[in-house]
Design a protein around this motif. Structure first.
Motif, PDB file in Angstrom:
ATOM      1  N   GLN A  19     -37.378  20.725  23.213  1.00 25.41           N
ATOM      2  CA  GLN A  19     -37.520  22.184  23.315  1.00 25.41           C
ATOM      3  C   GLN A  19     -36.293  22.917  22.767  1.00 25.41           C
ATOM      4  OE1 GLN A  19     -40.271  23.943  24.201  1.00 25.41           O
ATOM      5  NE2 GLN A  19     -39.171  25.831  23.730  1.00 25.41           N
ATOM      6  N   PRO A  20     -35.065  22.539  23.156  1.00 29.42           N
ATOM      7  CA  PRO A  20     -33.906  23.217  22.556  1.00 29.42           C
ATOM      8  C   PRO A  20     -33.791  22.998  21.046  1.00 29.42           C
ATOM      9  CG  PRO A  20     -33.254  22.024  24.537  1.00 29.42           C
ATOM     10  CD  PRO A  20     -34.674  21.643  24.239  1.00 29.42           C
ATOM     11  N   LEU A  21     -34.263  21.836  20.549  1.00 28.88           N
ATOM     12  CA  LEU A  21     -34.231  21.597  19.108  1.00 28.88           C
ATOM     13  C   LEU A  21     -35.223  22.501  18.386  1.00 28.88           C
ATOM     14  CD1 LEU A  21     -33.927  17.706  19.098  1.00 28.88           C
ATOM     15  CD2 LEU A  21     -32.143  19.374  18.541  1.00 28.88           C
ATOM     16  N   VAL A  22     -36.410  22.678  18.956  1.00 32.82           N
ATOM     17  CA  VAL A  22     -37.392  23.610  18.388  1.00 32.82           C
ATOM     18  C   VAL A  22     -36.807  25.017  18.383  1.00 32.82           C
ATOM     19  CG1 VAL A  22     -39.616  24.750  18.791  1.00 32.82           C
ATOM     20  CG2 VAL A  22     -39.446  22.267  18.979  1.00 32.82           C
ATOM     21  N   GLU A  23     -36.210  25.419  19.496  1.00 35.53           N
ATOM     22  CA  GLU A  23     -35.639  26.768  19.587  1.00 35.53           C
ATOM     23  C   GLU A  23     -34.514  26.970  18.571  1.00 35.53           C
ATOM     24  OE1 GLU A  23     -34.570  27.006  23.727  1.00 35.53           O
ATOM     25  OE2 GLU A  23     -36.671  27.212  24.349  1.00 35.53           O
ATOM     26  N   ARG A  24     -33.658  25.972  18.412  1.00 37.70           N
ATOM     27  CA  ARG A  24     -32.562  26.100  17.449  1.00 37.70           C
ATOM     28  C   ARG A  24     -33.095  26.153  16.022  1.00 37.70           C
ATOM     29  NH1 ARG A  24     -26.702  22.951  17.431  1.00 37.70           N
ATOM     30  NH2 ARG A  24     -25.703  24.580  16.210  1.00 37.70           N
ATOM     31  N   LEU A  25     -34.092  25.335  15.714  1.00 34.49           N
ATOM     32  CA  LEU A  25     -34.706  25.331  14.387  1.00 34.49           C
ATOM     33  C   LEU A  25     -35.329  26.688  14.074  1.00 34.49           C
ATOM     34  CD1 LEU A  25     -35.630  23.750  11.839  1.00 34.49           C
ATOM     35  CD2 LEU A  25     -37.653  23.075  13.153  1.00 34.49           C
ATOM     36  N   TYR A  26     -36.120  27.216  15.010  1.00 36.66           N
ATOM     37  CA  TYR A  26     -36.776  28.503  14.786  1.00 36.66           C
ATOM     38  C   TYR A  26     -35.770  29.642  14.707  1.00 36.66           C
ATOM     39  CZ  TYR A  26     -41.697  27.156  14.855  1.00 36.66           C
ATOM     40  OH  TYR A  26     -42.923  26.647  14.524  1.00 36.66           O
ATOM     41  N   ALA A  27     -34.729  29.611  15.525  1.00 36.14           N
ATOM     42  CA  ALA A  27     -33.709  30.671  15.483  1.00 36.14           C
ATOM     43  C   ALA A  27     -32.984  30.664  14.136  1.00 36.14           C
ATOM     44  CB  ALA A  27     -32.720  30.500  16.628  1.00 36.14           C
ATOM     45  N   GLU A  28     -32.667  29.489  13.632  1.00 38.21           N
ATOM     46  CA  GLU A  28     -31.996  29.396  12.333  1.00 38.21           C
ATOM     47  C   GLU A  28     -32.922  29.864  11.215  1.00 38.21           C
ATOM     48  OE1 GLU A  28     -29.087  29.109   9.643  1.00 38.21           O
ATOM     49  OE2 GLU A  28     -28.826  28.845  11.797  1.00 38.21           O
ATOM     50  N   ALA A  29     -34.193  29.472  11.278  1.00 29.44           N
ATOM     51  CA  ALA A  29     -35.152  29.918  10.271  1.00 29.44           C
ATOM     52  C   ALA A  29     -35.261  31.439  10.283  1.00 29.44           C
ATOM     53  CB  ALA A  29     -36.518  29.281  10.515  1.00 29.44           C
ATOM     54  N   ALA A  30     -35.263  32.026  11.470  1.00 29.30           N
ATOM     55  CA  ALA A  30     -35.348  33.487  11.575  1.00 29.30           C
ATOM     56  C   ALA A  30     -34.111  34.144  10.969  1.00 29.30           C
ATOM     57  CB  ALA A  30     -35.513  33.901  13.032  1.00 29.30           C
ATOM     58  N   SER A  31     -32.937  33.546  11.176  1.00 32.04           N
ATOM     59  CA  SER A  31     -31.723  34.139  10.610  1.00 32.04           C
ATOM     60  C   SER A  31     -31.702  34.013   9.091  1.00 32.04           C
ATOM     61  CB  SER A  31     -30.471  33.505  11.219  1.00 32.04           C
ATOM     62  OG  SER A  31     -30.268  32.204  10.728  1.00 32.04           O
ATOM     63  N   GLU A  32     -32.321  32.953   8.558  1.00 30.46           N
ATOM     64  CA  GLU A  32     -32.390  32.778   7.099  1.00 30.46           C
ATOM     65  C   GLU A  32     -33.336  33.785   6.454  1.00 30.46           C
ATOM     66  OE1 GLU A  32     -31.771  27.928   6.974  1.00 30.46           O
ATOM     67  OE2 GLU A  32     -33.660  28.765   6.321  1.00 30.46           O
ATOM     68  N   THR A  33     -34.413  34.114   7.167  1.00 29.64           N
ATOM     69  CA  THR A  33     -35.428  34.983   6.581  1.00 29.64           C
ATOM     70  C   THR A  33     -35.394  36.391   7.166  1.00 29.64           C
ATOM     71  OG1 THR A  33     -37.041  34.280   8.215  1.00 29.64           O
ATOM     72  CG2 THR A  33     -36.978  33.045   6.149  1.00 29.64           C
ATOM     73  N   HIS A  34     -34.508  36.614   8.119  1.00 27.70           N
ATOM     74  CA  HIS A  34     -34.386  37.908   8.798  1.00 27.70           C
ATOM     75  C   HIS A  34     -35.691  38.290   9.492  1.00 27.70           C
ATOM     76  CE1 HIS A  34     -30.555  38.203   6.831  1.00 27.70           C
ATOM     77  NE2 HIS A  34     -31.149  38.058   5.666  1.00 27.70           N
ATOM     78  N   ALA A  35     -36.332  37.276  10.047  1.00 29.29           N
ATOM     79  CA  ALA A  35     -37.605  37.483  10.755  1.00 29.29           C
ATOM     80  C   ALA A  35     -37.399  37.209  12.233  1.00 29.29           C
ATOM     81  CB  ALA A  35     -38.666  36.534  10.196  1.00 29.29           C
ATOM     82  N   LEU A  36     -38.422  37.501  13.014  1.00 27.71           N
ATOM     83  CA  LEU A  36     -38.374  37.186  14.435  1.00 27.71           C
ATOM     84  C   LEU A  36     -38.484  35.672  14.614  1.00 27.71           C
ATOM     85  CD1 LEU A  36     -40.695  39.997  15.783  1.00 27.71           C
ATOM     86  CD2 LEU A  36     -38.205  39.916  15.852  1.00 27.71           C
ATOM     87  N   PRO A  37     -37.777  35.092  15.611  1.00 27.03           N
ATOM     88  CA  PRO A  37     -37.769  33.650  15.759  1.00 27.03           C
ATOM     89  C   PRO A  37     -39.100  33.031  16.167  1.00 27.03           C
ATOM     90  CG  PRO A  37     -36.312  34.692  17.367  1.00 27.03           C
ATOM     91  CD  PRO A  37     -36.853  35.746  16.486  1.00 27.03           C
ATOM     92  N   CYS A  38     -39.946  33.725  16.887  1.00 27.46           N
ATOM     93  CA  CYS A  38     -41.237  33.177  17.326  1.00 27.46           C
ATOM     94  C   CYS A  38     -42.349  34.062  16.818  1.00 27.46           C
ATOM     95  CB  CYS A  38     -41.295  33.085  18.846  1.00 27.46           C
ATOM     96  SG  CYS A  38     -40.104  31.938  19.525  1.00 27.46           S
ATOM     97  N   ARG A  39     -43.540  33.471  16.664  1.00 24.58           N
ATOM     98  CA  ARG A  39     -44.661  34.277  16.187  1.00 24.58           C
ATOM     99  C   ARG A  39     -45.354  34.985  17.310  1.00 24.58           C
ATOM    100  NH1 ARG A  39     -49.091  29.762  14.620  1.00 24.58           N
ATOM    101  NH2 ARG A  39     -48.025  28.052  15.507  1.00 24.58           N
TER     102      ARG A  39
END
Length: 118
Positions: free
Chosen positions: A98-118
């Motif tokens: 779960q923390p790995l999923v959260e870290r992955l999604y948070a980083e993806a959001a920072s790369e694309t300037h999007a919200l971390p979860c859908r």
């Protein structure tokens, strides 16, 4: 509540991880599989602020991820497509994954300037 009888809509998830210089885990590989035997896996290229001082049980895998992995935003985009229609995602170690999923999604959001979860 999931429909426990509809196992064709279940997906399993697994990570390989490394530790940053602070000892915090970050994902370097992800794999998903369904009960039909379809499998998808990807190396995850750590951004520079993850990889500084990184250590791993599998140093060759970390090096491979750093050299040829996909960016977190590319992995998240693929995961969003792959997980569509699945009602339950299983993990062998939710307290780690779960923390790995959260870290992955948070980083993806920072790369694309999007919200971390859908």
């Amino acid at each position: 509540m999931p429909d426990w009888t509809d196992c064709q809509r279940w997906l399993t998830l697994d990570f390989e991880a490394a530790r940053d210089k602070h000892g915090k885990l970050f994902p370097i590989e992800i794999g998903v599989a369904n009960l039909k035997g379809q499998v998808w896996a990807s190396l995850i290229r750590p951004p520079p602020h993850w990889e500084a001082g990184a250590t791993a049980h599998q140093p060759k895998l970390l090096a491979e991820a750093m050299n040829s992995g996909r960016s977190p935003s590319e992995v998240v985009a693929a995961l969003r497509k792959i997980t569509q229609g699945y009602t339950l995602i299983l993990s062998d170690a939710l307290f780690v994954d779960q923390p790995l999923v959260e870290r992955l999604y948070a980083e993806a959001a920072s790369e694309t300037h999007a919200l971390p979860c859908r």
